[in-house]
Write an enzyme that holds these catalytic residues in place. Structure first.
Site, short mmCIF file in Angstrom:
data_model
loop_
_atom_site.label_atom_id
_atom_site.label_comp_id
_atom_site.label_asym_id
_atom_site.label_seq_id
_atom_site.Cartn_x
_atom_site.Cartn_y
_atom_site.Cartn_z
N ARG A 219 33.78 49.48 48.77
CA ARG A 219 33.27 49.27 47.34
C ARG A 219 32.49 47.97 47.45
O ARG A 219 33.02 47.01 47.96
CB ARG A 219 34.08 49.05 46.46
CG ARG A 219 35.36 50.29 46.29
CD ARG A 219 34.61 51.47 45.45
NE ARG A 219 35.61 52.62 45.63
CZ ARG A 219 36.08 52.91 44.60
NH1 ARG A 219 36.05 52.58 43.43
NH2 ARG A 219 36.70 54.20 44.68
N GLU A 221 31.56 45.70 45.75
CA GLU A 221 31.62 45.23 44.50
C GLU A 221 31.60 43.41 44.68
O GLU A 221 32.36 43.16 45.59
CB GLU A 221 32.96 45.32 43.86
CG GLU A 221 32.90 46.73 43.21
CD GLU A 221 34.21 47.26 42.33
OE1 GLU A 221 34.44 46.84 41.33
OE2 GLU A 221 34.81 47.97 43.22
N ARG A 227 42.21 41.26 42.01
CA ARG A 227 42.70 42.70 42.18
C ARG A 227 41.53 43.54 42.69
O ARG A 227 41.55 44.68 42.73
CB ARG A 227 43.17 43.30 40.60
CG ARG A 227 42.08 43.11 39.65
CD ARG A 227 42.61 43.52 38.22
NE ARG A 227 41.51 43.83 37.75
CZ ARG A 227 40.69 42.79 36.93
NH1 ARG A 227 40.97 41.69 36.96
NH2 ARG A 227 39.71 43.08 36.15
N HIS A 228 40.60 42.90 43.18
CA HIS A 228 39.49 43.61 43.75
C HIS A 228 39.13 43.50 45.38
O HIS A 228 39.32 42.15 45.83
CB HIS A 228 38.20 43.20 43.26
CG HIS A 228 37.85 44.00 41.89
ND1 HIS A 228 38.33 43.33 40.64
CD2 HIS A 228 37.63 45.31 41.50
CE1 HIS A 228 38.14 44.25 39.55
NE2 HIS A 228 37.81 45.41 40.30
N GLU A 363 45.33 48.74 36.49
CA GLU A 363 44.74 50.17 36.65
C GLU A 363 45.33 50.34 38.16
O GLU A 363 44.77 49.93 39.11
CB GLU A 363 43.53 50.26 36.46
CG GLU A 363 42.79 51.86 36.80
CD GLU A 363 41.54 51.87 37.11
OE1 GLU A 363 40.42 51.25 36.49
OE2 GLU A 363 41.01 52.50 38.06
N SER A 366 42.95 56.45 38.93
CA SER A 366 41.99 57.05 37.79
C SER A 366 41.72 58.60 38.28
O SER A 366 41.86 58.95 39.54
CB SER A 366 40.90 56.40 37.61
OG SER A 366 39.83 56.61 38.37
N ARG A 414 46.69 47.92 45.43
CA ARG A 414 47.07 47.66 44.11
C ARG A 414 48.45 47.96 43.83
O ARG A 414 49.40 47.22 43.26
CB ARG A 414 46.45 48.08 42.85
CG ARG A 414 45.06 47.47 42.98
CD ARG A 414 44.39 47.83 41.66
NE ARG A 414 42.96 47.25 41.69
CZ ARG A 414 42.01 47.27 40.70
NH1 ARG A 414 42.27 48.30 39.80
NH2 ARG A 414 40.86 46.88 40.64
P1 AMO Z 1 38.52 54.58 41.04
O1 AMO Z 1 36.93 54.50 41.55
O2 AMO Z 1 38.84 54.32 39.67
O3 AMO Z 1 38.11 56.49 41.02
O4 AMO Z 1 39.13 54.36 42.28
C1 AMO Z 1 40.72 54.70 42.55
C2 AMO Z 1 41.57 53.51 42.50
O5 AMO Z 1 41.20 52.71 43.36
C3 AMO Z 1 41.63 51.26 43.24
N1 AMO Z 1 40.38 50.74 43.41
C4 AMO Z 1 40.21 49.47 43.77
N2 AMO Z 1 41.47 48.69 44.27
C5 AMO Z 1 40.94 47.30 44.67
N3 AMO Z 1 39.66 46.87 44.74
C6 AMO Z 1 38.55 47.63 44.39
N4 AMO Z 1 37.52 47.28 44.45
C7 AMO Z 1 38.92 48.94 43.84
N5 AMO Z 1 38.27 49.89 43.23
C8 AMO Z 1 39.24 50.87 43.16
C9 AMO Z 1 42.17 51.60 41.96
C10 AMO Z 1 41.47 52.79 41.17
O6 AMO Z 1 42.01 53.14 40.14
N6 AMO Z 1 37.02 59.27 42.68
C11 AMO Z 1 37.83 58.59 41.85
C12 AMO Z 1 39.27 59.10 41.71
C13 AMO Z 1 39.34 60.50 41.36
O7 AMO Z 1 38.99 60.77 40.10
O8 AMO Z 1 40.09 61.35 41.89
C14 AMO Z 1 37.80 57.25 42.22
O9 AMO Z 1 37.40 56.75 43.31
O10 AMO Z 1 43.45 51.33 41.97
#
Ligand code: AMO
Length: 440
Positions: A219, A221, A227-228, A363, A366, A414
């Protein structure tokens, strides 16, 4: 001073395996000097390996003079040959009387981080010296728990007829929307690092029905939060002939199973982390709140206004976590805030069959029910301003009898943060990747 070679020395035991039955026997241990003390005629070395520690006792007159004069330092790498002896005052009631000590590697006199457990060094300095840092008791506990969680996820899903899949991490198009992608050069073409296994796990549902993958996702980001991460480790699950309700059930049962399992197998580690009374098996079913209920709650209880369709702010989540500290689902998110593959409700197209799993403010997961009809999926792509042509290879798989399906993505890093009671997600990863960290 030159250093010893290992030569024919091989470990006969780990420290944890030195049990009273071995008293009087010769053993060879290997590890790192966790501590040492010189009391004049008596010296102690505390040797630590991946499991535990043992006391090595050097008494003048008992061991040879050469051996008695051996010098060691913090975290030096050594091997010790010696006899196991009962000694009530030693940790575990056992000490080792050495006949030979091999110094295999040394450390600088002043270590960059405190290894005595007396003070906690700053996280960035710890990460810069990560292997040293990982030898701390707390870190060993975190990563034993992490390993067990991953093991436990596999055990639970395999037991429930899921098939483990492995999907490519070099991909041609975005899955979670156009942003947050790391572009890479793939010979003459542009490609990307995968943001999630989303499209492939959906495709493979039409072969293996219930599937899961445990893998990294990337990601891009630029978030500097606790938490990221830019490289995450996720569990992806996808179930054929299922909808969101089936996934909610699966997830709550899986979380119960995992926590039961780590309480059974890793209670000592939870104790090291002071989490034995906090990481407890949650009751199921987890409460389910709709997105609408949550934004109303946020407005009435905390006076924070969230317009329908807007994201919930970090501040609002923090407040929510104070009144809802456990596990709960937020379901039925606005269609505008969810990706193209999530299905809107037939009778209320402004809402989707989607959910987040929360633990307090955080979170964890999802997911939702997917669109499995090809024409509808093309329409959803267009509604999201995405070009169906760039999804051609994915869409083709919907020509071959795609079953209705639903699934979720769980952020394992997480989840570990929550289970281990950590303040920062970087503590849950051996080598975290953040916008400002690419090494070690
Ligand atoms: P999403 O983008 O919400 O959903 O990612 C799923 C879970 O991954 C974790 N997460 C992260 N943890 C740490 N740093 C980050 N930058 C980060 N981004 C995401 C979170 C999040 O809930 N394809 C969909 C899932 C699906 O619908 O099956 C997806 O990727 O805990």
């Amino acid at each position: 001073m030159s250093m010893d070679e290992m030569e024919d020395f091989r470990k006969t035991h780990y420290t944890k395996d030195i049990i009273p039955e071995l008293i009087g026997k010769e053993v060879i241990l290997g590890g790192w000097v966790q501590n040492y003390r010189d009391l004049g005629g008596l010296k102690f070395i505390i040797l630590q390996d991946k499991f535990a520690e043992r006391q090595i006792t050097l008494k003048k007159g008992v061991v040879s003079n050469d051996l008695f004069d051996v010098k060691v330092g913090y975290q030096w790498n050594i091997m010790v040959k010696g006899i196991v002896k009962e000694f009530k005052k030693a940790p575990g009631g056992i000490e080792i009387i050495p006949s030979q000590i091999k110094i295999l590697n040394k450390t600088p006199q002043k270590l960059p981080i405190d290894m005595t457990g007396e003070t906690v060094s700053e996280l960035d300095i710890r990460l810069d010296n990560r292997v040293l840092d990982l030898r701390s008791k707390k870190n060993q506990a975190i990563f034993r728990i992490r390993s067990e969680v991953i093991n436990s996820i596999r055990e639970f899903l395999l037991k429930n007829n899921f098939t483990e899949i492995t999907t490519p991490k070099i991909i041609a198009s975005a899955t979670e929307g156009g942003t947050e992608l790391f572009p890479i050069i793939y010979f003459e073409e542009e490609a990307f690092l995968s943001q999630s296994a989303q499209l492939y796990k959906e495709q493979l549902c039409s072969v293996f029905e219930n599937v899961f993958e445990i893998s990294p996702a990337f990601r891009a980001e630029k978030s500097h939060t606790k938490r990221h991460l830019c490289e995450i480790f996720t569990l992806d699950v996808e179930m054929a002939f299922a909808n969101m309700q089936d996934v909610l059930k699966l997830l709550e049962e899986m979380i119960q199973f995992i926590i039961k399992d780590i309480r059974e197998k890793r209670l000592d580690d939870l104790k090291i982390l002071n989490m034995e009374n906090k990481t407890i098996v949650p009751k199921i079913p987890f409460p389910r709140y709709t997105y609408k209920e949550i934004i109303e709650k946020i407005s009435t209880e905390f006076n924070i206004n969230v317009e329908f369709g807007e994201d919930i702010s970090t501040e609002a989540y923090r407040k929510l976590g104070e009144v809802l500290p456990g596990y709960y689902f937020i379901i039925d998110w606005p269609t505008s805030s969810k990706p193209f593959y999530i299905i809107p409700y037939k009778d209320k197209p402004e809402l989707t069959e989607s959910f987040d799993l929360q633990k307090g403010y955080l979170e964890l997961t999802s997911g939702g029910t997917r669109v499995h009809n090809k024409e509808y999926l093309e329409k959803r792509l267009e509604e999201k301003d995405l070009n169906p042509i760039s999804f051609e290879s994915h869409l083709r798989m919907f020509d071959f009898g795609m079953p209705p399906h639903a699934g979720a993505g769980l952020g394992i890093d997480r989840f570990i943060t929550v289970l281990c009671g950590l303040d920062d997600i970087r503590e849950a990863v051996m080598y975290p990747r953040t916008p400002d960290r690419l090494t070690p």
